[in-house]
Design an enzyme around this catalytic site. Structure first.
Site, PDB file in Angstrom:
ATOM      1  N   LYS A   1       0.838  -1.198   0.000  1.00  0.00           N
ATOM      2  CA  LYS A   1       0.000   0.000   0.000  1.00  0.00           C
ATOM      3  C   LYS A   1       0.883   1.263   0.000  1.00  0.00           C
ATOM      4  O   LYS A   1       2.104   1.169   0.204  1.00  0.00           O
ATOM      5  CB  LYS A   1      -0.929  -0.062   1.221  1.00  0.00           C
ATOM      6  CG  LYS A   1      -1.935  -1.224   1.168  1.00  0.00           C
ATOM      7  CD  LYS A   1      -2.763  -1.309   2.457  1.00  0.00           C
ATOM      8  CE  LYS A   1      -3.831  -2.384   2.385  1.00  0.00           C
ATOM      9  NZ  LYS A   1      -4.582  -2.508   3.675  1.00  0.00           N
TER      10      LYS A   1
ATOM     11  N   TYR B   1     -12.148  -2.994  -3.194  1.00  0.00           N
ATOM     12  CA  TYR B   1     -12.708  -3.096  -1.842  1.00  0.00           C
ATOM     13  C   TYR B   1     -14.245  -3.077  -1.844  1.00  0.00           C
ATOM     14  O   TYR B   1     -14.850  -2.748  -0.813  1.00  0.00           O
ATOM     15  CB  TYR B   1     -12.161  -1.976  -0.958  1.00  0.00           C
ATOM     16  CG  TYR B   1     -10.735  -2.227  -0.477  1.00  0.00           C
ATOM     17  CD1 TYR B   1     -10.418  -3.368   0.266  1.00  0.00           C
ATOM     18  CD2 TYR B   1      -9.717  -1.320  -0.752  1.00  0.00           C
ATOM     19  CE1 TYR B   1      -9.115  -3.605   0.711  1.00  0.00           C
ATOM     20  CE2 TYR B   1      -8.412  -1.549  -0.306  1.00  0.00           C
ATOM     21  CZ  TYR B   1      -8.126  -2.698   0.430  1.00  0.00           C
ATOM     22  OH  TYR B   1      -6.843  -2.921   0.881  1.00  0.00           O
TER      23      TYR B   1
ATOM     24  N   ASN C   1      -1.747  -0.112   7.388  1.00  0.00           N
ATOM     25  CA  ASN C   1      -1.183  -1.438   7.680  1.00  0.00           C
ATOM     26  C   ASN C   1      -0.363  -2.039   6.537  1.00  0.00           C
ATOM     27  O   ASN C   1      -0.178  -3.242   6.458  1.00  0.00           O
ATOM     28  CB  ASN C   1      -2.273  -2.390   8.190  1.00  0.00           C
ATOM     29  CG  ASN C   1      -3.364  -2.654   7.175  1.00  0.00           C
ATOM     30  OD1 ASN C   1      -3.337  -2.096   6.076  1.00  0.00           O
ATOM     31  ND2 ASN C   1      -4.310  -3.500   7.525  1.00  0.00           N
TER      32      ASN C   1
ATOM     33  N   HIS D   1      -1.602  -5.491   1.454  1.00  0.00           N
ATOM     34  CA  HIS D   1      -2.823  -6.267   1.209  1.00  0.00           C
ATOM     35  C   HIS D   1      -2.455  -7.663   0.720  1.00  0.00           C
ATOM     36  O   HIS D   1      -1.490  -7.818  -0.035  1.00  0.00           O
ATOM     37  CB  HIS D   1      -3.681  -5.594   0.123  1.00  0.00           C
ATOM     38  CG  HIS D   1      -4.754  -6.500  -0.425  1.00  0.00           C
ATOM     39  ND1 HIS D   1      -5.972  -6.665   0.201  1.00  0.00           N
ATOM     40  CD2 HIS D   1      -4.768  -7.328  -1.498  1.00  0.00           C
ATOM     41  CE1 HIS D   1      -6.686  -7.552  -0.483  1.00  0.00           C
ATOM     42  NE2 HIS D   1      -5.985  -7.969  -1.522  1.00  0.00           N
TER      43      HIS D   1
ATOM     44  N   GLU E   1      -9.010 -10.766  -7.872  1.00  0.00           N
ATOM     45  CA  GLU E   1      -8.103  -9.625  -7.703  1.00  0.00           C
ATOM     46  C   GLU E   1      -6.997  -9.643  -8.752  1.00  0.00           C
ATOM     47  O   GLU E   1      -6.616  -8.587  -9.274  1.00  0.00           O
ATOM     48  CB  GLU E   1      -7.533  -9.622  -6.282  1.00  0.00           C
ATOM     49  CG  GLU E   1      -8.603  -9.303  -5.249  1.00  0.00           C
ATOM     50  CD  GLU E   1      -8.172  -9.448  -3.796  1.00  0.00           C
ATOM     51  OE1 GLU E   1      -9.026  -9.231  -2.905  1.00  0.00           O
ATOM     52  OE2 GLU E   1      -6.999  -9.779  -3.533  1.00  0.00           O
TER      53      GLU E   1
END
Ligand code: UDP
Ligand code: MG
Length: 148
Positions: free
Chosen positions: A9, A49, A112, A115, A126
């Site tokens: 990310k 998402y 965080n 992913h 994905e």
């Protein structure tokens, strides 16, 4: 062989964690099938998402994912979806074990770092979403040194 979608990310890219994260998957014995750094538009982040669109953190999550470039990857290997999630650690870094990526590098759930697909079925979707151009089909010479 099983594949998973892994994405560093924007915070992971900005903090210079790309090499360390790639090394963890590579050293484990997984094979890299796709890799690119890209800026993400809102529509793609929302699609990725979509399952979380009703959550109160959804808009903040999308803003976070489009806030800078991400590194999109496809990794392959036996059990890579489940093992990849273990390498990444629990969603909330406060609960991620030391030795996991989030346990070692993150503090807040909304920052965080990484992913990873949560199932083989999500991985399939994905990978199709993030790598419409396809990935690279190659066989490492290390294969027989990793698989019995
Ligand atoms: N997230 C958040 N607040 C929450 C739960 C999740 O900001 O309360 C973010 C977090 O970045 C997480 C992402 O939304 O990684 C997707 O949530 P999911 O439950 O799918 O966790 P993951 O599969 O990434 O561990
Ligand atoms: Mg998830």
């Amino acid at each position: 062989m099983e594949q998973t979608y892994i994405m560093i990310k924007p915070d992971g890219v900005q903090r210079g964690l790309v090499g360390n994260i790639i090394s963890r998957f590579e050293q484990k014995g997984f094979f890299l099938r796709g890799l690119k750094i890209i800026t993400v538009d809102r529509a793609l982040a929302e699609k990725h998402y979509a399952d979380l669109s009703a959550k109160p953190f959804f808009n903040g999550l999308v803003d976070y994912i489009i806030s800078g470039p991400v590194v999109a990857m496809v990794w392959e290997g036996k059990g890579v979806v489940t093992t990849g999630r273990k390498i990444i650690g629990a969603t909330n870094p406060a609960e991620s074990a030391p030795g996991t990526i989030r346990g070692d590098f993150a503090i807040d759930i909304g920052r965080n770092v990484i992913h990873g697909s949560d199932s083989v079925e999500s991985a399939r979707k994905e990978i199709a979403l993030w790598f419409p151009e396809g990935t690279v089909n190659w066989q490492s010479n290390a294969h027989p040194w990793i698989y019995e």
